[in-house]
Write a protein that holds these residues in place. Sequence first.
Motif, short mmCIF file in Angstrom:
data_model
loop_
_atom_site.label_atom_id
_atom_site.label_comp_id
_atom_site.label_asym_id
_atom_site.label_seq_id
_atom_site.Cartn_x
_atom_site.Cartn_y
_atom_site.Cartn_z
N LEU A 8 0.82 -1.21 0.00
CA LEU A 8 0.00 0.00 0.00
C LEU A 8 0.85 1.26 0.00
CD1 LEU A 8 -3.02 -0.47 2.42
CD2 LEU A 8 -2.98 -0.25 -0.05
N ILE A 9 2.03 1.19 0.63
CA ILE A 9 2.88 2.38 0.62
C ILE A 9 4.04 2.26 -0.37
CG2 ILE A 9 2.35 3.30 2.90
CD1 ILE A 9 4.67 1.86 4.02
N VAL A 10 4.45 1.02 -0.66
CA VAL A 10 5.60 0.84 -1.55
C VAL A 10 5.32 1.43 -2.93
CG1 VAL A 10 7.02 -0.84 -2.77
CG2 VAL A 10 6.50 -1.18 -0.34
N PHE A 11 4.15 1.08 -3.53
CA PHE A 11 3.93 1.46 -4.93
C PHE A 11 3.66 2.95 -5.14
CE2 PHE A 11 3.27 -3.17 -5.06
CZ PHE A 11 4.27 -3.48 -5.98
N PRO A 12 2.75 3.55 -4.35
CA PRO A 12 2.60 5.00 -4.56
C PRO A 12 3.89 5.76 -4.26
CG PRO A 12 1.06 4.20 -2.86
CD PRO A 12 1.78 3.01 -3.40
N GLY A 13 4.67 5.29 -3.26
CA GLY A 13 5.93 5.94 -2.94
C GLY A 13 6.91 5.85 -4.10
N LEU A 14 6.98 4.65 -4.70
CA LEU A 14 7.86 4.47 -5.86
C LEU A 14 7.43 5.39 -6.99
CD1 LEU A 14 8.58 0.65 -6.30
CD2 LEU A 14 10.22 2.52 -6.01
N ALA A 15 6.11 5.51 -7.18
CA ALA A 15 5.60 6.37 -8.25
C ALA A 15 6.10 7.81 -8.04
CB ALA A 15 4.07 6.34 -8.27
N ILE A 16 6.04 8.29 -6.81
CA ILE A 16 6.52 9.65 -6.53
C ILE A 16 8.02 9.74 -6.83
CG2 ILE A 16 6.85 11.45 -4.77
CD1 ILE A 16 4.61 10.03 -3.15
N ALA A 17 8.79 8.78 -6.27
CA ALA A 17 10.25 8.85 -6.39
C ALA A 17 10.67 8.83 -7.86
CB ALA A 17 10.89 7.70 -5.63
N VAL A 18 10.08 7.92 -8.66
CA VAL A 18 10.50 7.80 -10.06
C VAL A 18 10.10 9.05 -10.84
CG1 VAL A 18 10.21 6.47 -12.18
CG2 VAL A 18 10.42 5.29 -9.98
N THR A 19 8.90 9.57 -10.59
CA THR A 19 8.46 10.76 -11.32
C THR A 19 9.32 11.97 -10.98
OG1 THR A 19 6.22 9.89 -11.16
CG2 THR A 19 6.44 12.15 -11.89
N VAL A 20 9.61 12.14 -9.69
CA VAL A 20 10.43 13.28 -9.28
C VAL A 20 11.84 13.13 -9.87
CG1 VAL A 20 11.50 14.43 -7.30
CG2 VAL A 20 9.13 13.71 -7.17
N LEU A 21 12.36 11.91 -9.84
CA LEU A 21 13.68 11.67 -10.42
C LEU A 21 13.68 12.04 -11.90
CD1 LEU A 21 16.49 10.56 -9.77
CD2 LEU A 21 15.70 8.30 -10.47
N ALA A 22 12.61 11.64 -12.62
CA ALA A 22 12.52 11.95 -14.05
C ALA A 22 12.52 13.47 -14.27
CB ALA A 22 11.25 11.33 -14.64
N LEU A 23 11.79 14.20 -13.42
CA LEU A 23 11.75 15.66 -13.57
C LEU A 23 13.12 16.29 -13.32
CD1 LEU A 23 8.31 16.31 -11.86
CD2 LEU A 23 8.90 16.92 -14.19
N TYR A 24 13.84 15.77 -12.31
CA TYR A 24 15.19 16.29 -12.01
C TYR A 24 16.15 15.99 -13.16
CZ TYR A 24 13.98 17.08 -7.08
OH TYR A 24 13.42 17.53 -5.91
N VAL A 25 16.09 14.74 -13.65
CA VAL A 25 16.99 14.35 -14.75
C VAL A 25 16.71 15.20 -15.98
CG1 VAL A 25 17.56 12.49 -16.35
CG2 VAL A 25 17.39 12.01 -13.90
N LEU A 26 15.41 15.42 -16.25
CA LEU A 26 15.03 16.27 -17.39
C LEU A 26 15.59 17.68 -17.19
CD1 LEU A 26 13.36 16.59 -19.98
CD2 LEU A 26 11.44 17.27 -18.56
N GLY A 27 15.48 18.19 -15.98
CA GLY A 27 16.00 19.53 -15.67
C GLY A 27 17.51 19.60 -15.92
N ASP A 28 18.23 18.56 -15.46
CA ASP A 28 19.68 18.50 -15.68
C ASP A 28 19.99 18.52 -17.17
OD1 ASP A 28 20.27 18.47 -13.05
OD2 ASP A 28 20.71 16.32 -12.90
N GLY A 29 19.24 17.72 -17.92
CA GLY A 29 19.47 17.61 -19.37
C GLY A 29 19.20 18.92 -20.07
N LEU A 30 18.11 19.60 -19.67
CA LEU A 30 17.79 20.90 -20.28
C LEU A 30 18.90 21.89 -20.00
CD1 LEU A 30 13.99 21.27 -19.38
CD2 LEU A 30 14.97 20.83 -21.63
N ARG A 31 19.39 21.89 -18.75
CA ARG A 31 20.44 22.84 -18.38
C ARG A 31 21.70 22.60 -19.19
NH1 ARG A 31 21.37 21.87 -12.94
NH2 ARG A 31 22.88 20.37 -13.70
N ASP A 32 22.05 21.31 -19.32
CA ASP A 32 23.27 20.99 -20.06
C ASP A 32 23.13 21.29 -21.54
OD1 ASP A 32 24.32 20.24 -17.70
OD2 ASP A 32 24.11 18.08 -18.00
N SER A 33 21.90 21.40 -22.03
CA SER A 33 21.71 21.65 -23.46
C SER A 33 21.66 23.14 -23.78
CB SER A 33 20.39 21.02 -23.94
OG SER A 33 20.31 19.69 -23.50
N LEU A 34 21.57 23.97 -22.75
CA LEU A 34 21.55 25.41 -22.99
C LEU A 34 22.94 25.87 -23.40
CD1 LEU A 34 19.53 26.63 -19.92
CD2 LEU A 34 18.73 26.34 -22.25
N GLY A 35 22.99 27.06 -23.98
CA GLY A 35 24.29 27.61 -24.32
C GLY A 35 25.12 27.80 -23.07
#
Lengths: 314, 290
Positions: free
Chosen positions: B256-283
């Motif tokens: 009951l707590i493992v799966f929703p928690g994983l959903a949060i962690a993976v989504t937040v991680l994806a947003l952070y990784v995307l942010g890192d990638g966007l930053r590295d792609s800027l001039g």
Amino acid sequence: MLRFVLQRLLATIPLLLIVSLLVFSLVLLIPGDPAFQLAGEDATPEEVEAIREAMGLNDPVMVRYVRWLGGVVQGDLGTSLFSDQPVLDVLLERLPVTLSLAVTAILISLAIAIPAGIITGTRPGSLADRVVTVGSSVGLAVPNFWLGLMLVLLLAIRHAWFPATGYVPISDSVSGWWAHIVLPAFTLGLAAAAILTRQLRGAMVDVMDQDYVRTARAKGLPERAVTVKHAFKNAAIPMVTILGVQTNSLLGGTIIVEQIFGMPGIGQLAVASVFTRDLPMIQGVVIMAVVVAVLVNLLVDVSYGYFNPKVRPK
Amino acid sequence: MSDVAAAPSQSGTVRFLRRFRRQTLSLWALGFLIVLTLLAVFAPWVAPYDPLQQDLDHVLEGPSADHWFGTDELGRDVLSRVLFASRVSLLAAVQAVLIALAIGVPPGLVAGMWGGWVDALIMRATDALMSFPPLILAVAIIAVLGPSLTNAMIAVGVLLSPTFLRLMRATTLSVAQETYVEAAQSIGCTRGWIIRKHVLPNVVSPLFVQISVFAGVAMLAEAGLSFLGLGTQPPESSWGAMVGRGFRYIAHAPSLIVFPGLAIAVTVLALYVLGDGLRDSLGRETRQES
């Protein structure tokens, strides 16, 4: 040095004034009649009137602010609407729990971040570096309440290695205190550890390229001395700033961690006060938190002088 | 905060896209977020069960072939509930970021463009706001407005706004010192025109990096507040609220707590990784700003 500390203290006064104005304005944000709202839906007119009287809501706003601020400055944070106890007394009773949690969390985060940052920062691109970098991203993304629950599940329920909840004052039993504080402090400190590791790694990579590191190596210092004495001490300066910022969010994080581990600290009090609509208590919590945060940042500023003689005031 | 790249031309965008295409990890993260959004939008068609359908013969069960993520205390399918809760969690993050942008961007522009005492006043207020431990301020705001998801997201938006404000101010200040802005001023262009023509194009890319990261921060904040019972209120459910309710059954049904928690962690991680990638792609110049 003393003058520098005093100057910094004086500089926080305008900041604290604005903060006090914001905290006071919380009452003004209550939609509708605050006395009516705080008394709850099934309150009698007398109860509403009593709250109006207790909070002095009949007076003009400016009068109330000045009176309230006058009280706060003298340590009078008002009376709890819920328990009728003085707010300051309740806060001081609970402060040691929250402080020992926060301080232990900071120490744990440093104990993780310093070795991890030094190892990865001196070997960029290595396997250890990549593992730690991925690990720190994960550490940032994992919600702290979920991490706490997983630790409870694995280490307190599956294996009864730690107590799942509760708190023992350090004055009662050091080992009991330690057993109760480890899991919450680790839960609270992990995100800070991840941020500090990243910061220190970056700073170490930069510093290891500096001329003075090359000089230290050239004169035959052992690599260990070069890393610790010359590189780390310089790389630690930006880390101290981040530590100040992190302490701020750590204090906020205690709200969640105390709730999970059933610790009778200020964070738990804050959540309980939301449900009892105990506004004076909430205001007290916020003021206490800001004062602690401001003091921590003052300490950070002062410790710059220790780490970096260049910024020491003449 | 030094100089910022000139207004991104067509070639700037092309360069950005070419750089971003090489960020494999960020592309995966973007892909994940797109799939997640689609799953959230089409949840009624994708979810194997009605998220509210109770089955009291099968309560608090672990993962099985029938119920991949197990069932909750009322026998409801956890996978279906996670899918439906993603709508609330994603929308809440978007809401908080939009509120933060609305609160932070205009005063940042004003402070950077007008300077002087206006700037000083805005920056002192920002400093004061930033001296609050974030979650404590959020709890105080919710205490006043009452616990609800919208109020929680207003609180989170207020917390995130100072960073947007500082970013806007810094970019505006650096652009305002450019010769072409001076030239524009000297031929009588209004401040509004300069903001639209010169400042906004320069701030868009660092702003996007910050939006991506802050969507993750907002999602974590929403999850934490809902976990405490201060955010999403029943019958609505977000991932954080699911973990909060599952807390009571932690010993019996950890899924009951493992799966929703994983959903949060993976989504937040994806947003952070995307942010890192966007930053590295800027001039390079812009990269140093954010």
